[in-house]
Write a protein that holds these residues in place. Structure first.
Motif, PDB file in Angstrom:
ATOM      1  N   SER A  12       0.837  -1.210   0.000  1.00  0.00           N
ATOM      2  CA  SER A  12       0.000   0.000   0.000  1.00  0.00           C
ATOM      3  C   SER A  12       0.866   1.251   0.000  1.00  0.00           C
ATOM      4  N   ASP A  13       0.451   2.243  -0.780  1.00  0.00           N
ATOM      5  CA  ASP A  13       1.191   3.504  -0.819  1.00  0.00           C
ATOM      6  C   ASP A  13       0.254   4.711  -0.763  1.00  0.00           C
ATOM      7  N   GLY A  14      -1.051   4.451  -0.547  1.00  0.00           N
ATOM      8  CA  GLY A  14      -1.996   5.552  -0.426  1.00  0.00           C
ATOM      9  C   GLY A  14      -2.447   6.108  -1.745  1.00  0.00           C
ATOM     10  N   GLU A  15      -1.768   5.769  -2.846  1.00  0.00           N
ATOM     11  CA  GLU A  15      -2.158   6.303  -4.148  1.00  0.00           C
ATOM     12  C   GLU A  15      -2.549   5.200  -5.127  1.00  0.00           C
ATOM     13  N   SER A  16      -1.957   4.019  -4.971  1.00  0.00           N
ATOM     14  CA  SER A  16      -2.214   2.954  -5.935  1.00  0.00           C
ATOM     15  C   SER A  16      -3.523   2.247  -5.677  1.00  0.00           C
ATOM     16  N   GLY A  17      -4.169   2.594  -4.560  1.00  0.00           N
ATOM     17  CA  GLY A  17      -5.427   1.931  -4.251  1.00  0.00           C
ATOM     18  C   GLY A  17      -5.246   0.639  -3.479  1.00  0.00           C
ATOM     19  N   ARG A  18      -3.986   0.281  -3.183  1.00  0.00           N
ATOM     20  CA  ARG A  18      -3.766  -0.934  -2.413  1.00  0.00           C
ATOM     21  C   ARG A  18      -4.313  -0.764  -1.010  1.00  0.00           C
ATOM     22  N   THR A  19      -4.591  -1.859  -0.351  1.00  0.00           N
ATOM     23  CA  THR A  19      -5.294  -1.831   0.930  1.00  0.00           C
ATOM     24  C   THR A  19      -4.339  -1.638   2.095  1.00  0.00           C
ATOM     25  N   ASP A  20      -4.580  -0.608   2.892  1.00  0.00           N
ATOM     26  CA  ASP A  20      -3.825  -0.391   4.121  1.00  0.00           C
ATOM     27  C   ASP A  20      -4.688  -0.886   5.291  1.00  0.00           C
ATOM     28  N   LEU A  21      -4.886  -2.221   5.354  1.00  0.00           N
ATOM     29  CA  LEU A  21      -5.816  -2.779   6.331  1.00  0.00           C
ATOM     30  C   LEU A  21      -5.318  -2.578   7.761  1.00  0.00           C
ATOM     31  N   LEU A  22      -4.015  -2.752   7.977  1.00  0.00           N
ATOM     32  CA  LEU A  22      -3.499  -2.576   9.331  1.00  0.00           C
ATOM     33  C   LEU A  22      -3.664  -1.125   9.781  1.00  0.00           C
ATOM     34  N   GLY A  23      -3.541  -0.211   8.849  1.00  0.00           N
ATOM     35  CA  GLY A  23      -3.764   1.187   9.207  1.00  0.00           C
ATOM     36  C   GLY A  23      -5.199   1.434   9.613  1.00  0.00           C
ATOM     37  N   VAL A  24      -6.146   0.830   8.906  1.00  0.00           N
ATOM     38  CA  VAL A  24      -7.563   0.971   9.268  1.00  0.00           C
ATOM     39  C   VAL A  24      -7.809   0.385  10.653  1.00  0.00           C
ATOM     40  N   LEU A  25      -7.246  -0.785  10.907  1.00  0.00           N
ATOM     41  CA  LEU A  25      -7.422  -1.413  12.224  1.00  0.00           C
ATOM     42  C   LEU A  25      -6.806  -0.558  13.319  1.00  0.00           C
ATOM     43  N   ASP A  26      -5.635   0.016  13.028  1.00  0.00           N
ATOM     44  CA  ASP A  26      -4.986   0.884  14.012  1.00  0.00           C
ATOM     45  C   ASP A  26      -5.886   2.061  14.357  1.00  0.00           C
ATOM     46  N   GLY A  27      -6.489   2.627  13.331  1.00  0.00           N
ATOM     47  CA  GLY A  27      -7.381   3.750  13.579  1.00  0.00           C
ATOM     48  C   GLY A  27      -8.595   3.346  14.394  1.00  0.00           C
ATOM     49  N   LEU A  28      -9.197   2.197  14.107  1.00  0.00           N
ATOM     50  CA  LEU A  28     -10.375   1.737  14.860  1.00  0.00           C
ATOM     51  C   LEU A  28     -10.033   1.491  16.331  1.00  0.00           C
ATOM     52  N   VAL A  29      -8.912   0.832  16.545  1.00  0.00           N
ATOM     53  CA  VAL A  29      -8.540   0.515  17.932  1.00  0.00           C
ATOM     54  C   VAL A  29      -8.183   1.780  18.693  1.00  0.00           C
ATOM     55  N   THR A  30      -7.459   2.700  18.044  1.00  0.00           N
ATOM     56  CA  THR A  30      -7.066   3.947  18.714  1.00  0.00           C
ATOM     57  C   THR A  30      -8.292   4.766  19.111  1.00  0.00           C
ATOM     58  N   ALA A  31      -9.345   4.716  18.291  1.00  0.00           N
ATOM     59  CA  ALA A  31     -10.540   5.513  18.567  1.00  0.00           C
ATOM     60  C   ALA A  31     -11.455   4.897  19.616  1.00  0.00           C
ATOM     61  N   MET A  32     -11.166   3.668  20.044  1.00  0.00           N
ATOM     62  CA  MET A  32     -12.038   3.018  21.023  1.00  0.00           C
ATOM     63  C   MET A  32     -11.944   3.716  22.374  1.00  0.00           C
ATOM     64  N   PRO A  33     -13.063   3.953  23.053  1.00  0.00           N
ATOM     65  CA  PRO A  33     -12.995   4.352  24.464  1.00  0.00           C
ATOM     66  C   PRO A  33     -12.295   3.251  25.261  1.00  0.00           C
ATOM     67  N   GLU A  34     -11.687   3.644  26.360  1.00  0.00           N
ATOM     68  CA  GLU A  34     -10.854   2.699  27.090  1.00  0.00           C
ATOM     69  C   GLU A  34     -11.626   1.453  27.525  1.00  0.00           C
ATOM     70  N   ARG A  35     -12.866   1.630  28.009  1.00  0.00           N
ATOM     71  CA  ARG A  35     -13.622   0.472  28.471  1.00  0.00           C
ATOM     72  C   ARG A  35     -13.957  -0.464  27.309  1.00  0.00           C
ATOM     73  N   GLU A  36     -14.289   0.079  26.154  1.00  0.00           N
ATOM     74  CA  GLU A  36     -14.558  -0.767  24.993  1.00  0.00           C
ATOM     75  C   GLU A  36     -13.296  -1.505  24.561  1.00  0.00           C
ATOM     76  N   PHE A  37     -12.163  -0.819  24.664  1.00  0.00           N
ATOM     77  CA  PHE A  37     -10.908  -1.478  24.315  1.00  0.00           C
ATOM     78  C   PHE A  37     -10.649  -2.677  25.225  1.00  0.00           C
ATOM     79  N   LEU A  38     -10.925  -2.504  26.526  1.00  0.00           N
ATOM     80  CA  LEU A  38     -10.712  -3.606  27.456  1.00  0.00           C
ATOM     81  C   LEU A  38     -11.623  -4.782  27.138  1.00  0.00           C
TER      82      LEU A  38
END
Length: 776
Positions: free
Chosen positions: A677-703
């Motif tokens: 993935s390079d952000g321009e070729s359309g390749r999938t940055d799946l780990l980046g999406v997961l990182d964003g989802l986990v980072t946005a979780m409230p602490e209790r939901e993360f637990l």
């Protein structure tokens, strides 16, 4: 012990001694009776088919030893042991009778006989048949179990009147129980031997030594025979079997280790037999203390004095002089264990040590068991398998202890691998595989084994000799037996099939495959079907390694299992639940079958993709299976959009389970897509999406999500997890290796629980108005 204790005598001149197996008190009674009566015949409960080999049994072995019997025919397989130690009454009867010139004979049915079909030990005590009577006696004498009762009544009491007390005891327990058909058949057979001996004794005495449960019946049956020696039953035509002497051990004799017969704590009773009850009690305390000190447990002289004092006090209260085994053990526990015990003390019942037994108590029981191992006389005949294995190990350089590395692409190493696997299948100790091929699609071409020279190797080889004269024949017979027992169970059949391949027994593999093919259509669970599919596919792909041809049967198994797996998967429904690794492995086996065998076997890839797509989108399907089916679609090139799928999972509590399914099926696709993935070729940055989802979780939901997330990422091998961690650091502009992120000072789950507890405490304090005001 020159005068015989008075005992029950049935005309004409037959003395019946009922004994408890492996009882020193009963052994003393047997020795004294034979010494005093000088009988013409000594008849012993034991396998009559061994009578022509009594010279072999009495060669001068170091006890304990056992007569091992193996038997198999078209419908039944049986293995059993008849063990003897120095204080076994049966052994004392044989040796004392032989020394005094008596004719000694075993008089029971052979161990292979159907009367012993449910026993692995001839001398299994009969307490289960008269439990009610024993329970009543235990209540009367205020003791915990039959072992403590037996010590109280017989082992630590004077020998005066011992025969009468034993007869009364066994008459009571037999009157309170009903013998089964097997016992009745054995007793009728033994009674015929007794009548024949009485008829041939010429007026001289005959001594009969049998289990106490059988003594009343033998007395009652006296005179019912015709006076002729009974025929010894022979195995039916077509049956295979035989008996050999094997070294035994005190550990195998101990009821605390699961032994079915006789007394617990054999080392204690060996000391009682050799030195008497008072010395045995002193030695018991000393051996326990020595063992604990060897294991760096603190035992002071004051502790030892306290234990002896407590044991003596308990013995006086219980009417014992000298202390009994339970008195000494209870005294030691009182002195050495200073916290509450979570489970009852093991000597208050029978059987294996329960889980949770205190470590000090475990060491006490081990000290009483002892380390003694029997040794056969050098002239003892051994089954052909022993020489075959010994020669095979020497020729292939596998006899010595050490680590063995095998390259399975080489003919010599492949042969050595099959030798080791055959020994493993037969259960011969000292051969442990540490790495190598496992059921599945990926070929592993290197095996690592640890070889250890063990004292119990000879016993295991002798016992395995009942399966065949050569290592290959014995392993094939053992696997065939497992296959017969597993008929219709594809999970167990898969294990047999893979072991047969590892052992290089191709003809057996074909037989098992036929049974697997017949059974696949009836499987109702996805997990066991997946295991047999993984095994069959592994054999299909790596035929040169396993030596199993790509037969039509093997292909039919793969095709039928793949179709059945799709059908079973489509019927699975259910709400949120933890990921099921076995179910995910089955879907992975389906993926590999389509990828690697599909073109040859014409597996319908389109049909698989259609089912996978429906299940991946169905909210009534468990989240791990939805994730797996999405991963299957991606792995098979079904045009999946993983970013959209992740965002559509919904609910942090199910995210980890969904990801477990995805990672189990499409781990390589995820890593490849993420690295491209390079952000321009359309390749999938799946780990980046997961990182964003986990980072946005409230602490209790993360637990809440954390356990599932941890399980999901466990599907990545350590090196790949390190790479994922490195990318997460790079996303945050941090340097360093991902390895540092994976190595924490403690358990992450424990940290998470601590954070959650801190948050709960802070919330309580806030509601109570007890939090300090923030400084402006």
């Amino acid at each position: 012990m020159t005068a015989p204790p008075a005992g029950p005598v049935a005309p004409p001149g037959v003395t019946y001694l009922g004994v408890r197996h492996h009882s020193p008190a009963c052994a003393r009674l047997v020795a004294a009776t034979i010494e005093a009566l000088r009988p013409a015949y000594v008849l012993v409960e034991g396998p009559a088919d061994v009578n022509d080999r009594l010279d072999e049994l009495l060669l001068g072995h170091r006890l304990p030893v056992a007569v091992f019997t193996a038997y198999r025919d078209g419908t039944r397989a049986h293995a059993s042991w008849s063990p003897f130690c120095d204080y076994s009454p049966e052994w004392v009867a044989l040796t004392a009778g032989r020394r005094l010139g008596a004719q000694v004979r075993f008089i029971d049915l052979p161990a292979w006989h159907p009367a012993f079909a449910d026993r692995t030990n001839r001398y299994a005590d009969a307490e289960r048949r008269y439990a009610e009577v024993v329970d009543r006696l235990c209540r009367t004498f205020a003791v915990d179990n039959v072992d403590t009762l037996w010590d109280h009544l017989f082992e630590i009491q004077p020998d005066d009147g011992l025969a009468e007390r034993l007869a009364t005891y066994f008459d009571l327990v037999r009157d309170g129980s009903t013998a089964g058909d097997d016992d009745c058949a054995r007793e009728a057979y033994m009674a015929r031997w007794v009548d024949a001996a009485a008829a041939h004794a010429g007026g001289r005495p005959v001594v009969v030594v049998s289990g106490g449960f059988h003594r009343p019946a033998l007395v009652r049956l006296a005179g019912t025979g015709d006076g002729r020696w009974p025929d010894v039953p022979r195995p039916p035509d077509g049956a295979r079997g035989g008996s050999y002497l094997v070294p035994y051990s005190f550990r195998r004799l101990d009821s605390f280790d699961g032994y079915q017969s006789g007394m617990p704590s054999p080392d204690y009773y060996q000391r009682l037999w050799e030195h008497g009850a008072a010395r045995a009690a002193d030695d018991l305390t000393a051996s326990v203390v020595a063992r604990l000190r060897d294991r760096r447990q603190r035992v002071s002289t004051a502790d030892l004095v306290a234990a002896r004092t407590m044991a003596a006090g308990l013995a006086r209260v219980r009417g014992h002089r000298p202390p009994a085994r339970a008195d000494v053990l209870d005294g030691l526990v009182s002195a050495l264990v200073d916290e509450a015990l979570e489970v009852p003390l093991p000597w208050t019942s029978r059987g294996r040590l329960p889980a949770g037994t205190h470590p000090v108590v475990v060491e006490m029981v081990a000290a009483l068991s002892g380390e003694r191992v029997g040794e056969l006389h050098p002239d003892t005949p051994l089954p052909p398998l022993v020489d075959d294995v010994t020669d095979t190990l020497e020729r292939h350089g596998l006899a010595a202890a050490g680590d063995v590395r095998l390259d399975l692409t080489g003919a010599d190493d492949l042969t050595r691998s099959r030798i080791l696997h055959r020994l493993r299948v037969l259960g011969v100790p000292g051969f442990r595989r540490d790495a190598g091929p496992t059921p599945g699609a990926d070929a592993v071409l290197v095996e690592r084994w640890s070889v250890e020279v063990r004292d119990d190797r000879l016993s295991a080889l002798i016992e395995a000799g009942g399966y065949g004269a050569t290592l290959r024949d014995a392993a094939a017979a053992r696997l065939a037996e497992r296959g017969t027992n597993a008929a219709g169970d594809v999970d167990r059949l898969a294990s047999v099939l893979f072991d047969a391949a590892l052992c290089g027994i191709a003809d057996l593999s074909g037989d098992v495959l036929d049974e697997v093919a017949r059974s696949v259509g009836a499987v109702r669970e996805l997990a066991p079907l997946g295991r047999v599919l993984a095994v069959a596919l592994g054999l299909w792909r790596h035929d040169r390694l396993f030596g199993v041809a790509r037969t039509g049967v093997l292909g039919a198994v793969i095709s039928a299992a793949a179709v059945r797996a799709v059908w079973l998967a489509e019927g699975i429904r259910g709400g949120p639940a933890p990921a099921d690794p076995a179910r995910l492995a089955a879907v992975a086996a389906l993926r590999d079958a389509v990828v690697h065998a599909g073109p040859v076997l014409d597996l319908d890839r389109a049909a698989v993709l259609a089912v996978a797509g429906r299940l991946a989108a169905d909210r009534d399907v468990p989240p791990d299976l939805r994730g797996a089916m999405f991963g299957l679609t991606w792995a098979l090139g079904g045009g999946a959009d993983p970013v959209a799928a992740v965002r559509a999972v919904g609910g942090t509590s199910t995210l980890g389970d969904w990801l477990a399914g995805l990672f189990a099926l499409a781990r390589e696709e995820i890593l490849t897509a993420d690295s491209d993935s390079d952000g321009e070729s359309g390749r999938t940055d799946l780990l980046g999406v997961l990182d964003g989802l986990v980072t946005a979780m409230p602490e209790r939901e993360f637990l809440v999500a954390l356990p599932g997330l941890r399980q999901a990422f466990a599907f990545f091998p350590p090196r790949e997890r390190e790479g994922v961690a490195g990318r997460l650091l790079a996303r945050r502009g941090l340097g360093g290796s991902g390895r540092a992120l994976l190595r924490t000072a403690g358990d992450p789950a424990l940290f998470a629980r601590g954070r959650e507890l801190d948050a709960d405490v802070e919330a309580v304090l806030a509601r109570a108005g007890l939090l300090p005001e923030e400084t402006p």
